[in-house]
Design a protein around this motif. Structure first.
Motif, mmCIF file in Angstrom:
data_model
loop_
_atom_site.group_PDB
_atom_site.id
_atom_site.type_symbol
_atom_site.label_atom_id
_atom_site.label_comp_id
_atom_site.label_asym_id
_atom_site.label_seq_id
_atom_site.Cartn_x
_atom_site.Cartn_y
_atom_site.Cartn_z
ATOM 1 N N UNK A 159 0.841 -1.207 0.000
ATOM 2 C CA UNK A 159 0.000 0.000 0.000
ATOM 3 C C UNK A 159 0.873 1.253 0.000
ATOM 4 N N UNK A 160 1.870 1.272 0.863
ATOM 5 C CA UNK A 160 2.762 2.429 0.941
ATOM 6 C C UNK A 160 3.463 2.669 -0.398
ATOM 7 N N UNK A 161 3.955 1.589 -1.018
ATOM 8 C CA UNK A 161 4.638 1.719 -2.300
ATOM 9 C C UNK A 161 3.693 2.280 -3.352
ATOM 10 N N UNK A 162 2.452 1.790 -3.367
ATOM 11 C CA UNK A 162 1.462 2.241 -4.352
ATOM 12 C C UNK A 162 1.181 3.735 -4.197
ATOM 13 N N UNK A 163 1.091 4.199 -2.946
ATOM 14 C CA UNK A 163 0.762 5.605 -2.698
ATOM 15 C C UNK A 163 1.966 6.518 -2.912
ATOM 16 N N UNK A 164 3.138 6.074 -2.483
ATOM 17 C CA UNK A 164 4.334 6.912 -2.646
ATOM 18 C C UNK A 164 4.740 7.048 -4.111
ATOM 19 N N UNK A 165 4.484 6.002 -4.889
ATOM 20 C CA UNK A 165 4.851 6.037 -6.315
ATOM 21 C C UNK A 165 3.913 6.913 -7.133
ATOM 22 N N UNK A 166 2.688 7.099 -6.635
ATOM 23 C CA UNK A 166 1.693 7.892 -7.368
ATOM 24 C C UNK A 166 1.198 7.214 -8.631
ATOM 25 N N UNK A 167 1.394 5.883 -8.734
ATOM 26 C CA UNK A 167 1.061 5.223 -9.997
ATOM 27 C C UNK A 167 -0.443 5.047 -10.243
ATOM 28 N N UNK A 168 -1.253 5.355 -9.259
ATOM 29 C CA UNK A 168 -2.705 5.252 -9.482
ATOM 30 C C UNK A 168 -3.348 6.611 -9.751
ATOM 31 N N UNK A 169 -2.514 7.661 -9.770
ATOM 32 C CA UNK A 169 -3.059 8.993 -10.037
ATOM 33 C C UNK A 169 -3.696 9.055 -11.426
ATOM 34 N N UNK A 170 -3.106 8.380 -12.375
ATOM 35 C CA UNK A 170 -3.644 8.362 -13.739
ATOM 36 C C UNK A 170 -5.053 7.765 -13.768
ATOM 37 N N UNK A 171 -5.270 6.719 -12.965
ATOM 38 C CA UNK A 171 -6.599 6.095 -12.898
ATOM 39 C C UNK A 171 -7.613 7.043 -12.263
ATOM 40 N N UNK A 172 -7.166 7.800 -11.265
ATOM 41 C CA UNK A 172 -8.035 8.814 -10.637
ATOM 42 C C UNK A 172 -8.446 9.858 -11.673
ATOM 43 N N UNK A 173 -7.469 10.335 -12.434
ATOM 44 C CA UNK A 173 -7.749 11.358 -13.450
ATOM 45 C C UNK A 173 -8.652 10.815 -14.567
ATOM 46 N N UNK A 174 -8.485 9.546 -14.891
ATOM 47 C CA UNK A 174 -9.342 8.933 -15.923
ATOM 48 C C UNK A 174 -10.799 8.900 -15.460
ATOM 49 N N UNK A 175 -11.021 8.579 -14.175
ATOM 50 C CA UNK A 175 -12.380 8.606 -13.615
ATOM 51 C C UNK A 175 -12.968 10.010 -13.703
ATOM 52 N N UNK A 176 -12.147 10.990 -13.372
ATOM 53 C CA UNK A 176 -12.622 12.373 -13.388
ATOM 54 C C UNK A 176 -12.933 12.837 -14.809
ATOM 55 N N UNK A 177 -12.127 12.387 -15.762
ATOM 56 C CA UNK A 177 -12.380 12.729 -17.170
ATOM 57 C C UNK A 177 -13.687 12.090 -17.648
ATOM 58 N N UNK A 178 -13.942 10.864 -17.179
ATOM 59 C CA UNK A 178 -15.186 10.180 -17.551
ATOM 60 C C UNK A 178 -16.389 10.907 -16.962
ATOM 61 N N UNK A 179 -16.236 11.380 -15.738
ATOM 62 C CA UNK A 179 -17.319 12.148 -15.098
ATOM 63 C C UNK A 179 -17.627 13.400 -15.911
ATOM 64 N N UNK A 180 -16.575 14.050 -16.359
ATOM 65 C CA UNK A 180 -16.742 15.259 -17.176
ATOM 66 C C UNK A 180 -17.448 14.920 -18.486
ATOM 67 N N UNK A 181 -17.062 13.794 -19.081
ATOM 68 C CA UNK A 181 -17.679 13.369 -20.344
ATOM 69 C C UNK A 181 -19.165 13.076 -20.161
ATOM 70 N N UNK A 182 -19.529 12.547 -19.000
ATOM 71 C CA UNK A 182 -20.935 12.262 -18.693
ATOM 72 C C UNK A 182 -21.703 13.531 -18.324
ATOM 73 N N UNK A 183 -20.960 14.618 -18.066
ATOM 74 C CA UNK A 183 -21.613 15.851 -17.635
ATOM 75 C C UNK A 183 -21.936 15.865 -16.152
ATOM 76 N N UNK A 184 -21.254 15.035 -15.368
ATOM 77 C CA UNK A 184 -21.487 14.980 -13.924
ATOM 78 C C UNK A 184 -20.900 16.233 -13.280
#
Length: 225
Positions: A159-184
């Motif tokens: 868990x620490x490695x995953x958070x310190x590396x920031x490698x899931x930030x792209x997945x977070x941004x992809x969710x946010x982009x999808x929300x924008x595409x849906x007009x949420x």
């Protein structure tokens, strides 16, 4: 066999209506699980940041934050929080705005994507929201998030490695982009089977009704040849 109904939920850890909506959804799904032909449902949570500019260590109370963020008088904010606390109580949740630690939630969202890969997203979402709204725990710092991940059985080192590396930030941004595409433009927002959008913390009965409706529609569809 009919495929499970997919419910995609856009929410933020720091959104009081999101936790209420989550609990109402669970209550509605528990109700339909008793049906003779119970709908099969698969729920996935997606990232949405209500206040991405919030510092990790916000100095002040939730009333201070909302009064500044929404430009409302403090007494009005207090009344609003009292109302939300009452609605939360009706859903079985004991909100504690008096001890809540307002923070930036991007790392918490990264953790949810890591947990999803481990098949533990449902448990991690519940743990984070409970920690934030009912226990006054900090959900913005890596050390605190690693401890909360451990509570649901996730490996601390991974868990620490995953958070310190920031490698899931792209997945977070992809969710946010999808929300924008849906007009949420606000959360919680529920997308049912990719075709129905449901906004806000609806009552449990509303979630049960739409799940039954979609399941019935599925049954009426002609089988693929």
């Amino acid at each position: 066999m009919t495929d499970a109904i997919k419910i995609d939920v856009w929410s933020d850890i720091a959104c009081p209506w999101c936790y209420i909506g989550k609990r109402n959804l669970e209550t509605g799904l528990a109700e339909i699980a008793e049906d003779a032909d119970a709908p099969q449902v698969e729920v996935t949570f997606h990232s949405y940041e209500l206040s991405p500019d919030t510092p990790v260590d916000f100095e002040g109370s939730e009333i201070d934050f909302l009064a500044h963020h929404k430009g409302m008088p403090a007494d009005q904010v207090e009344q609003m929080l009292e109302r939300v606390t009452g609605v939360a109580a009706d859903a079985g949740l004991g909100y504690r705005f008096d001890i809540l630690k307002h923070t930036n939630t991007v790392k918490a969202h990264e953790l949810l994507h890591f947990a999803k890969e481990q098949g533990m997203q449902k448990e991690m979402t519940e743990r984070l929201m409970s920690a934030y709204f009912t226990e006054g725990r900090h959900v913005g710092k890596i050390d605190d998030l690693v401890a909360l991940a451990g509570d649901v059985g996730l490996d601390a080192e991974a868990t620490r490695e995953a958070l310190e590396s920031g490698r899931y930030l792209e997945a977070v941004r992809a969710d946010q982009a999808q929300a924008q595409a849906y007009g949420i433009q606000g959360v919680p927002f529920f997308v049912i089977d990719g075709k129905y959008g449901v906004s806000g913390a609806q009552p449990a009965a509303a979630f049960a009704q739409i799940a039954r409706q979609v399941w019935a529609e599925r049954a009426e569809e002609p089988a693929a040849s």
